[in-house]
Write a protein that holds these residues in place. Structure first.
Motif, mmCIF file in Angstrom:
data_model
loop_
_atom_site.group_PDB
_atom_site.id
_atom_site.type_symbol
_atom_site.label_atom_id
_atom_site.label_comp_id
_atom_site.label_asym_id
_atom_site.label_seq_id
_atom_site.Cartn_x
_atom_site.Cartn_y
_atom_site.Cartn_z
ATOM 1 N N PRO A 179 -67.797 -14.564 15.726
ATOM 2 C CA PRO A 179 -67.582 -14.171 17.114
ATOM 3 C C PRO A 179 -68.004 -15.219 18.143
ATOM 4 O O PRO A 179 -67.772 -15.031 19.334
ATOM 5 N N ALA A 180 -68.612 -16.283 17.701
ATOM 6 C CA ALA A 180 -69.001 -17.391 18.588
ATOM 7 C C ALA A 180 -68.618 -18.678 17.866
ATOM 8 O O ALA A 180 -69.460 -19.465 17.459
ATOM 9 N N ALA A 181 -67.314 -18.879 17.689
ATOM 10 C CA ALA A 181 -66.794 -19.849 16.728
ATOM 11 C C ALA A 181 -67.092 -21.306 17.037
ATOM 12 O O ALA A 181 -67.167 -22.115 16.118
ATOM 13 N N GLY A 182 -67.222 -21.672 18.284
ATOM 14 C CA GLY A 182 -67.407 -23.091 18.579
ATOM 15 C C GLY A 182 -66.243 -23.879 18.011
ATOM 16 O O GLY A 182 -65.082 -23.551 18.242
ATOM 17 N N THR A 183 -66.521 -24.888 17.215
ATOM 18 C CA THR A 183 -65.449 -25.689 16.610
ATOM 19 C C THR A 183 -65.087 -25.196 15.210
ATOM 20 O O THR A 183 -64.473 -25.918 14.433
ATOM 21 N N THR B 134 -63.203 -26.108 23.778
ATOM 22 C CA THR B 134 -63.824 -25.974 22.460
ATOM 23 C C THR B 134 -62.877 -25.261 21.506
ATOM 24 O O THR B 134 -62.765 -25.625 20.334
ATOM 25 N N ARG B 135 -62.165 -24.265 22.012
ATOM 26 C CA ARG B 135 -61.188 -23.562 21.174
ATOM 27 C C ARG B 135 -60.101 -24.521 20.697
ATOM 28 O O ARG B 135 -59.689 -24.469 19.538
ATOM 29 N N ARG B 136 -59.638 -25.399 21.570
ATOM 30 C CA ARG B 136 -58.617 -26.374 21.157
ATOM 31 C C ARG B 136 -59.129 -27.234 20.004
ATOM 32 O O ARG B 136 -58.405 -27.501 19.044
ATOM 33 N N LEU B 137 -60.372 -27.667 20.099
ATOM 34 C CA LEU B 137 -60.964 -28.447 19.002
ATOM 35 C C LEU B 137 -61.038 -27.619 17.723
ATOM 36 O O LEU B 137 -60.763 -28.114 16.630
ATOM 37 N N ALA B 138 -61.401 -26.353 17.861
ATOM 38 C CA ALA B 138 -61.494 -25.468 16.696
ATOM 39 C C ALA B 138 -60.130 -25.294 16.037
ATOM 40 O O ALA B 138 -60.019 -25.352 14.805
ATOM 41 N N LEU B 139 -59.100 -25.078 16.844
ATOM 42 C CA LEU B 139 -57.755 -24.896 16.288
ATOM 43 C C LEU B 139 -57.308 -26.143 15.532
ATOM 44 O O LEU B 139 -56.752 -26.048 14.430
ATOM 45 N N MET B 140 -57.558 -27.305 16.118
ATOM 46 C CA MET B 140 -57.198 -28.557 15.452
ATOM 47 C C MET B 140 -57.982 -28.701 14.146
ATOM 48 O O MET B 140 -57.421 -29.040 13.102
#
Length: 154
Positions: free
Chosen positions: A23-27, A70-76
């Motif tokens: 629930p607090a995924a970060g990268t 940060t979400r964009r980094l996580a998705l990548m």
């Protein structure tokens, strides 16, 4: 630290077919570590049927991140590790302490390092109406989210 994340994952021993949430995924470090652990236990997912493999890459992992960058980094990061997620990707943009968190499917495993301190880049107010205790402490609210979002026996 990565070593701590990997140790936590090895202790929990996530299994193929389980829904794993952060629930607090970060990268997405916890989600990726869980995916890598499952891959190591299933010969890079080759021991799974096509349907099980599809589940592992599209439905097994879900995270929430408050900060768009940060979400964009996580998705990548997830895509680089073969994790596609649903139509929104593995990591959804939103607030786990808001309706985004309340709407998540129950999970078998929740791995998280809830944020400490104030939020930067997003609104982290506690707006859920399904939490048992109405509090302003975000750390305790995250614990309530984790408890509420685990499946029985999770």
């Amino acid at each position: 630290p990565r070593a701590l994340i990997n140790t936590m994952v090895r202790c929990l021993k996530p299994q193929p077919g389980e829904i794993i949430q952060d629930p607090a995924a970060g990268t997405a470090g916890f989600l990726i570590a869980a995916h890598e652990y499952i891959k190591s236990q299933t010969d890079d997912l080759y021991d799974l049927t096509a349907e099980q493999k599809r589940f592992q890459t599209t439905r097994a992992y879900v995270g929430i991140e408050l900060v768009p960058g940060t979400r964009r980094l996580a998705l990548m990061n997830c895509l680089l590790h073969g994790m596609e997620g649903d139509a929104e990707g593995v990591v959804h943009l939103g607030n786990a302490l808001g309706q985004t968190g309340a709407g998540l499917e129950k999970a078998d495993v929740i791995l998280a390092n809830p944020p400490f301190g104030t939020s930067k880049g997003g609104d982290a107010s506690i707006t859920r109406d399904d939490l048992t205790y109405k509090i302003s402490n975000k750390q305790l609210a995250f614990l309530q989210h984790i408890y509420r979002n685990l499946k029985p026996g999770g």
